[in-house]
Design a protein around this motif. Structure first.
Motif, PDB file in Angstrom:
ATOM      1  N   VAL A 267      -0.041  12.231  11.104  1.00  0.00           N
ATOM      2  CA  VAL A 267       1.321  12.344  10.606  1.00  0.00           C
ATOM      3  C   VAL A 267       2.255  11.703  11.636  1.00  0.00           C
ATOM      4  CG1 VAL A 267       3.172  13.968  10.018  1.00  0.00           C
ATOM      5  CG2 VAL A 267       0.822  14.437   9.297  1.00  0.00           C
ATOM      6  N   VAL A 268       3.234  10.932  11.152  1.00  0.00           N
ATOM      7  CA  VAL A 268       4.158  10.213  12.019  1.00  0.00           C
ATOM      8  C   VAL A 268       5.592  10.633  11.696  1.00  0.00           C
ATOM      9  CG1 VAL A 268       5.036   7.937  12.649  1.00  0.00           C
ATOM     10  CG2 VAL A 268       2.606   8.232  12.142  1.00  0.00           C
TER      11      VAL A 268
ATOM     12  N   THR B  32       3.659  11.778  16.876  1.00  0.00           N
ATOM     13  CA  THR B  32       2.487  11.784  16.004  1.00  0.00           C
ATOM     14  C   THR B  32       1.730  13.094  16.136  1.00  0.00           C
ATOM     15  OG1 THR B  32       1.089  10.758  17.687  1.00  0.00           O
ATOM     16  CG2 THR B  32       2.225   9.266  16.165  1.00  0.00           C
ATOM     17  N   GLN B  33       1.024  13.433  15.055  1.00  0.00           N
ATOM     18  CA  GLN B  33       0.176  14.626  15.049  1.00  0.00           C
ATOM     19  C   GLN B  33      -1.108  14.295  14.302  1.00  0.00           C
ATOM     20  OE1 GLN B  33       1.721  17.988  12.893  1.00  0.00           O
ATOM     21  NE2 GLN B  33      -0.048  19.247  13.364  1.00  0.00           N
ATOM     22  N   ALA B  34      -2.219  14.284  15.018  1.00  0.00           N
ATOM     23  CA  ALA B  34      -3.523  14.031  14.405  1.00  0.00           C
ATOM     24  C   ALA B  34      -3.969  15.282  13.661  1.00  0.00           C
ATOM     25  CB  ALA B  34      -4.538  13.649  15.471  1.00  0.00           C
ATOM     26  N   LEU B  35      -4.363  15.117  12.385  1.00  0.00           N
ATOM     27  CA  LEU B  35      -4.767  16.259  11.567  1.00  0.00           C
ATOM     28  C   LEU B  35      -6.253  16.556  11.623  1.00  0.00           C
ATOM     29  CD1 LEU B  35      -2.500  15.760   8.428  1.00  0.00           C
ATOM     30  CD2 LEU B  35      -2.050  17.065  10.522  1.00  0.00           C
TER      31      LEU B  35
ATOM     32  N   GLY C  18       2.598   8.042   8.051  1.00  0.00           N
ATOM     33  CA  GLY C  18       1.307   8.426   8.580  1.00  0.00           C
ATOM     34  C   GLY C  18       0.399   7.235   8.773  1.00  0.00           C
ATOM     35  N   PHE C  19      -0.628   7.467   9.559  1.00  0.00           N
ATOM     36  CA  PHE C  19      -1.666   6.477   9.808  1.00  0.00           C
ATOM     37  C   PHE C  19      -2.968   6.989   9.190  1.00  0.00           C
ATOM     38  CE2 PHE C  19       0.601   5.911  14.130  1.00  0.00           C
ATOM     39  CZ  PHE C  19       1.511   5.014  13.602  1.00  0.00           C
TER      40      PHE C  19
ATOM     41  N   PHE D 129       5.733   6.256   4.414  1.00  0.00           N
ATOM     42  CA  PHE D 129       4.999   5.002   4.601  1.00  0.00           C
ATOM     43  C   PHE D 129       3.631   5.336   5.155  1.00  0.00           C
ATOM     44  CE2 PHE D 129       6.907   5.670   8.762  1.00  0.00           C
ATOM     45  CZ  PHE D 129       5.857   5.414   9.615  1.00  0.00           C
ATOM     46  N   GLU D 130       2.700   4.405   5.000  1.00  0.00           N
ATOM     47  CA  GLU D 130       1.360   4.578   5.561  1.00  0.00           C
ATOM     48  C   GLU D 130       0.878   3.251   6.141  1.00  0.00           C
ATOM     49  OE1 GLU D 130      -0.738   8.095   3.200  1.00  0.00           O
ATOM     50  OE2 GLU D 130      -0.733   6.203   2.091  1.00  0.00           O
TER      51      GLU D 130
END
Length: 130
Positions: free
Chosen positions: A41-42, A29-32, A61-62, A7-8
């Motif tokens: 990424v979630v 969460t991980q910010a890329l 992800g967001f 999902f986004e």
């Protein structure tokens, strides 16, 4: 069948969104960073090698809202085996592909489209395991 695998959701403030979903639901969460368009990424469940370990669960992800991108709303990502064939089917259903497929390093090929109801949906052709 082609399953929903991801999902986004858009964000205006990545830190605020990550903190909310972490606090409210325990998501990780991980910010890329800028090299990956500030995508976050979630993980909503336990994973192994980046994939959910519990059947029926997905991660997501967001993405950053930008003024020049269409249909910035929550959406789902559908797994496809052949991106070009899937694009042809979407187009033949009188739907619009939003840009060109993009390669996501280590993941695969991704493109969004608008369905018959105006929803932004995406397709992902995952890389084949080596």
């Amino acid at each position: 069948m082609n399953p929903v695998i991801h999902f986004e959701m858009p964000y205006q403030d990545a830190t605020r969104a990550a903190e909310f979903y972490s606090t409210a639901f325990g998501w990780q969460t991980q910010a890329l960073g800028p090299a990956m368009s500030n995508y976050v990424v979630v993980n909503t469940c336990d994973t192994a090698d980046g994939r959910p370990t519990q059947p029926g669960t997905i991660n997501g992800g967001f993405f950053e809202q930008t003024p020049d991108s269409p249909a910035q709303q929550p959406s789902v990502v559908i797994a496809v085996d052949n991106m070009q064939a899937a694009i042809a089917k979407v187009i033949s259903a009188d739907c619009s592909i939003l840009g060109e497929p993009m390669h996501i390093p280590g993941v695969g090929s991704y493109v969004s489209f608008l369905d018959t109801e105006g929803n932004r949906i995406a397709m992902l052709q995952a890389l084949r395991p080596a």
